[in-house]
Write an enzyme that holds these catalytic residues in place. Structure first.
Site, PDB file in Angstrom:
ATOM      1  N   PRO A   1       0.849  -1.203   0.000  1.00 55.04           N
ATOM      2  CA  PRO A   1       0.000   0.000   0.000  1.00 55.04           C
ATOM      3  C   PRO A   1       0.876   1.242   0.000  1.00 55.04           C
ATOM      4  O   PRO A   1       1.737   1.397   0.857  1.00 55.04           O
ATOM      5  CB  PRO A   1      -0.804  -0.131   1.301  1.00 55.04           C
ATOM      6  CG  PRO A   1       0.043  -0.997   2.186  1.00 55.04           C
ATOM      7  CD  PRO A   1       0.785  -1.925   1.278  1.00 55.04           C
ATOM      8  N   LEU A   2       0.663   2.132  -0.950  1.00 53.84           N
ATOM      9  CA  LEU A   2       1.523   3.297  -1.137  1.00 53.84           C
ATOM     10  C   LEU A   2       0.659   4.541  -1.234  1.00 53.84           C
ATOM     11  O   LEU A   2      -0.075   4.731  -2.217  1.00 53.84           O
ATOM     12  CB  LEU A   2       2.372   3.136  -2.405  1.00 53.84           C
ATOM     13  CG  LEU A   2       3.266   1.888  -2.446  1.00 53.84           C
ATOM     14  CD1 LEU A   2       3.721   1.602  -3.862  1.00 53.84           C
ATOM     15  CD2 LEU A   2       4.455   2.058  -1.513  1.00 53.84           C
TER      16      LEU A   2
ATOM     17  N   GLN B   1      -6.717  -1.290   2.949  1.00 57.57           N
ATOM     18  CA  GLN B   1      -5.968  -1.053   4.180  1.00 57.57           C
ATOM     19  C   GLN B   1      -6.614   0.071   4.974  1.00 57.57           C
ATOM     20  O   GLN B   1      -6.888   1.146   4.449  1.00 57.57           O
ATOM     21  CB  GLN B   1      -4.507  -0.696   3.904  1.00 57.57           C
ATOM     22  CG  GLN B   1      -3.698  -0.635   5.194  1.00 57.57           C
ATOM     23  CD  GLN B   1      -2.253  -0.219   4.997  1.00 57.57           C
ATOM     24  OE1 GLN B   1      -1.987   0.909   4.628  1.00 57.57           O
ATOM     25  NE2 GLN B   1      -1.332  -1.123   5.286  1.00 57.57           N
TER      26      GLN B   1
ATOM     27  N   CYS C   1       2.793   2.667   9.565  1.00 56.47           N
ATOM     28  CA  CYS C   1       2.998   4.050   9.144  1.00 56.47           C
ATOM     29  C   CYS C   1       3.789   4.814  10.203  1.00 56.47           C
ATOM     30  O   CYS C   1       3.373   4.894  11.361  1.00 56.47           O
ATOM     31  CB  CYS C   1       1.666   4.736   8.893  1.00 56.47           C
ATOM     32  SG  CYS C   1       1.838   6.410   8.237  1.00 56.47           S
TER      33      CYS C   1
ATOM     34  N   GLY D   1      11.046  -4.906   2.738  1.00 58.65           N
ATOM     35  CA  GLY D   1      12.177  -4.021   2.982  1.00 58.65           C
ATOM     36  C   GLY D   1      13.302  -4.208   1.993  1.00 58.65           C
ATOM     37  O   GLY D   1      13.908  -5.280   1.932  1.00 58.65           O
ATOM     38  N   ASP D   2      13.558  -3.184   1.164  1.00 56.94           N
ATOM     39  CA  ASP D   2      14.731  -3.098   0.294  1.00 56.94           C
ATOM     40  C   ASP D   2      14.697  -4.033  -0.906  1.00 56.94           C
ATOM     41  O   ASP D   2      15.735  -4.238  -1.548  1.00 56.94           O
ATOM     42  CB  ASP D   2      16.033  -3.356   1.079  1.00 56.94           C
ATOM     43  CG  ASP D   2      16.202  -2.410   2.250  1.00 56.94           C
ATOM     44  OD1 ASP D   2      15.755  -1.259   2.136  1.00 56.94           O
ATOM     45  OD2 ASP D   2      16.766  -2.832   3.275  1.00 56.94           O
TER      46      ASP D   2
ATOM     47  N   ALA E   1       7.637  -2.476  -2.206  1.00 58.22           N
ATOM     48  CA  ALA E   1       7.118  -1.125  -1.983  1.00 58.22           C
ATOM     49  C   ALA E   1       7.885  -0.116  -2.835  1.00 58.22           C
ATOM     50  O   ALA E   1       7.537   0.128  -3.986  1.00 58.22           O
ATOM     51  CB  ALA E   1       7.199  -0.774  -0.492  1.00 58.22           C
ATOM     52  N   ARG E   2       8.944   0.469  -2.280  1.00 52.25           N
ATOM     53  CA  ARG E   2       9.689   1.496  -3.013  1.00 52.25           C
ATOM     54  C   ARG E   2      10.284   0.963  -4.305  1.00 52.25           C
ATOM     55  O   ARG E   2      10.414   1.693  -5.286  1.00 52.25           O
ATOM     56  CB  ARG E   2      10.791   2.072  -2.121  1.00 52.25           C
ATOM     57  CG  ARG E   2      10.288   2.925  -0.971  1.00 52.25           C
ATOM     58  CD  ARG E   2      11.446   3.414  -0.127  1.00 52.25           C
ATOM     59  NE  ARG E   2      12.153   2.304   0.506  1.00 52.25           N
ATOM     60  CZ  ARG E   2      13.404   2.342   0.927  1.00 52.25           C
ATOM     61  NH1 ARG E   2      14.120   3.445   0.760  1.00 52.25           N
ATOM     62  NH2 ARG E   2      13.971   1.299   1.503  1.00 52.25           N
TER      63      ARG E   2
END
Length: 727
Positions: A368-369, A422, A455, A568-569, A591-592
């Site tokens: 979720p972004l 979410q 968050c 993560g990453d 995510a990113r």
């Protein structure tokens, strides 16, 4: 008098002077290893902009909201007063005005049906007279047009329909993206791709553009409008290829605070009998009886909407619903599948094993972004290979208050085969009604509901939501038990961090209770604390510890497996499978990595590192524009909304460094490139960190920028459309 140069020393014991040029110095840590022939300034100049200033303008907190984290010594920050001039380059309250044709406002009801109940009292126009005098020209768009890596990058063609007022505004060679996607266009004459669904006619009788009772006007000025439809089908939950549309009567009843929440009322009255059930955001008055008719909820900002006041919410926090609490019936403690707090749930006797099972092993999960993770972006990621998608973070308070903008976040496209919503909130008296509301209004359009426990931003954390729930197991227990029952057979999942403070992880303490006591159907662990935000690398060793803890606790409780994902990453297929194998998780949430390179899902699916070309990247941008126009609309307002969110996406995609110019693979997410040129002009343009170039890219598919458009990125120095952008 001449000077004789002395010969160089031949002393074998002498040490040669080391190289002192700037180009010989090692690159700073965190710099992407770009091949020297692509670097723009191999020897940095003192008076030039720094690499970080050029390539690190967008912080990773942008995907989760506004960040207030600063730099410097934390001890100094505590001693001194805040300096208002610090970080003044950030845009913390960005505002994007709605842009449409303002001189002639057409009545929507009259436009689509040919009639309006308000009649002459309607404030909007019931005629097309004067509209085409101010309507901008058509945008040329050809989805089959060839893209190239040298200017002009995309085809541009002008094919006017004639010299008449309508013909001069249309382009007969353009393609309407909404018509292509849906088979019809609900925007009619307002469509900025009108040339794709009109034809010239000879018989112009009855074409005065005025109101008629026989239906919408489809003939005007010698032109006939084709493929006009609202797309609404009676009894269908789907409209324009999307679902989760909430009925207007539900929205209105929520705004008037008249919607009935039978389960939430019963659950919360058992849980906190001294507190009246109310969805208003004011401080409860415990000594007064609740009135039968409540006041309408007034509009509120995002911060004030984060549930009830902290004082009211923290009351009785220690009275948690755990297996040792007084609310648990002793005879049910050893029962298989028992969720603590079940005695409070009177009329929903659903057992955990009766919930829908989430078979997510190996799933490609898009995180979720906030802002960037909208429906068109999720659709693009699905096109690249994502199999699990989830909405942007939706706040519980605005949902139960009937805010249209918040409900729009729950919209789902038909291509999203596994979709969740979410929710963010700090207390059961908002999250449980929100869950009940989703069950009643969106059932069939939601496969799971996720609780945001990760968050890190202050706006959310200070209201007791997001990662603040990691330190509030009492409130969390009440929330999860109630939501789990209110959702019926819809699974409840959680996304959380390692903990709040660095060096003090507590996720491993909560994990056994998530699945065995509180009914979580899936878990996602981000391997950082709230204090870390996005600094340092994610702790995958700790993620492995938590995965082992979950499986041991489920085995001890004799319960079925529950999927756990790490986060993560993740930035490459190699990293995805290495971390998955090392940690033992069922999958990795991206995510990113997806923000910077949405095609990462193709890499994961095909287990390869894709050296994607510049034209292939531009094709993805064209698809995003198509999906955005189909979602937000092909009229002037829809084009500018699509342009704004496309610029948001490009603010992340510009950070991608092509694999072909790197000295080693795979690329690392935490590495930033020095200033470099691409292998061709298009690749160089796509790497630009300046919003003027992002707008230029958007013009390839969305036409020239309309007057009044402005895009304010995270940093003011890169703004488009205001004086601060001019430097």
């Amino acid at each position: 008098m001449s000077t004789i140069a002395e010969p160089p020393s031949v002393d074998s014991t002498a040490t040669a002077r080391p190289e002192t040029t700037l180009s010989a110095r090692p690159l700073p840590a965190g710099t992407a290893p770009i091949k020297p022939e692509y670097l723009i300034h191999q020897t940095p100049l003192v008076d030039s902009s720094s690499t970080s200033a050029l390539n690190n303008l967008d912080t990773d907190d942008l995907a989760e909201g506004v960040t207030t984290s600063g730099s410097g010594d934390a001890r100094d920050n505590k001693r001194r007063k805040p300096n208002k001039k610090e970080r003044k380059g950030q845009n913390k309250a960005r505002h994007f005005p709605v842009i449409r044709e303002t001189n002639v406002k057409i009545c929507k009801a009259w436009e689509t049906t040919g009639s309006c109940e308000r009649g002459e009292s309607c404030k909007f126009a019931h005629s097309w007279d004067g509209y085409f005098d101010i309507k901008p020209k058509d945008v040329y768009l050809n989805f089959d047009g060839k893209l190239q890596d040298q200017p002009p990058y995309a085809e541009d063609k002008e094919d006017k329909g004639g010299e008449d007022i309508i013909g001069s505004r249309i382009n007969l060679s353009t393609t309407c993206p909404v018509l292509k996607d849906l088979g019809y266009c609900p925007y009619g004459w307002r469509c900025r791709f009108l040339g794709g669904h009109v034809k010239k006619i000879q018989d112009q009788s009855g074409e005065n553009g005025a109101s008629t009772s026989s239906g919408p006007i489809t003939r005007l000025g010698g032109w006939e409008l084709l493929n006009l439809s609202t797309g609404e089908k009676e009894g269908s939950r789907w409209k324009h290829g999307e679902t989760n549309w909430v009925d207007w009567d539900v929205i209105n009843s929520l705004k008037r605070n008249e919607y009935d929440f039978p389960f939430s009322r019963a659950y919360l009255s058992k849980l906190e009998p001294e507190k009246p059930f109310t969805l208003s955001n004011s401080k409860p008055k415990y000594l007064k009886q609740p009135k039968n008719k409540r006041k309408a909820v007034s509009p509120m900002d995002e911060e004030s909407a984060m549930n009830v006041s902290e004082e009211a919410a923290m009351n009785n926090e220690e009275d948690s619903l755990n297996k040792d609490g007084a609310n648990v019936e002793k005879e049910k403690e050893d029962e298989k599948g028992h969720i603590v707090g079940e005695s409070e749930v009177m009329d929903v006797p659903l057992r955990p094993e009766e919930k829908k099972r989430l078979n997510w092993e190996g799933g490609r999960y898009l995180a979720p972004l906030t802002t960037v993770g909208n429906l068109p972006f999720r659709r693009l990621c699905v096109d690249y290979g994502a199999t699990i998608t989830i909405s942007e973070m939706a706040l519980a308070q605005p949902l139960v208050s009937g805010h249209n903008d918040e409900w729009a976040l729950c919209r789902r496209h038909e291509s999203e085969k596994m979709f969740g919503v979410q929710l963010a909130g700090g207390f059961a008296n908002r999250m449980v009604p929100a869950a009940e509301l989703i069950k009643n209004t969106l059932h069939g359009g939601v496969d799971f509901v996720d609780i945001n426990m990760g968050c890190p931003i202050d706006l959310v954390f200070n209201q007791g939501a997001g990662s603040a729930l990691m330190d509030a197991p009492g409130r969390l227990a009440k929330m999860m038990v109630g939501m789990n029952r209110a959702l019926g057979d819809i699974p409840l999942t959680v996304k959380f961090r390692t903990g709040v403070a660095n060096g003090k992880p507590n996720a491993h303490k909560l994990i056994p209770r998530f699945a065995t006591q509180w009914g979580a159907g899936a878990l996602t662990l981000h391997g950082r604390s709230r204090q870390q935000r996005y600094s340092k690398l994610a702790d995958w060793d700790y993620i492995k510890t938590c995965a082992d803890t979950l499986r041991e606790s489920l085995k001890d409780a004799n319960l079925a497996p529950v999927p756990i994902f790490g986060n993560g990453d993740c930035f490459s297929a190699q990293g995805y499978y290495e971390e998955m194998e090392k940690s033992g998780v069922d999958g990795v949430m991206v995510a990113r990595g997806a923000l910077i390179k949405p095609w990462i899902f193709t890499e994961i699916k095909e287990r390869r590192e894709w050296d994607i070309s510049a034209t292939e990247r531009l094709e993805g941008i064209r698809k995003y524009a198509e999906f955005g126009l189909s979602h937000w609309g092909s009229d002037t307002q829809g084009i500018n909304t699509t342009r704004r969110f496309l610029c948001e996406a490009l603010s992340f995609q510009c950070r991608y460094v092509p694999l072909g110019i790197l000295e080693r693979l795979p690329a690392k997410l935490n590495e930033r490139p020095p200033a470099y040129r691409g292998r061709n002009e298009l690749e160089t343009l796509l790497s630009s960190p300046f919003s003027n170039d992002w707008v230029k890219i958007s013009e390839m598919f969305l036409g020239k920028v309309d007057d009044g458009f402005n895009f304010i990125p995270k940093h003011k120095s890169n703004a488009y459309g205001n004086e601060e952008a001019q430097g």
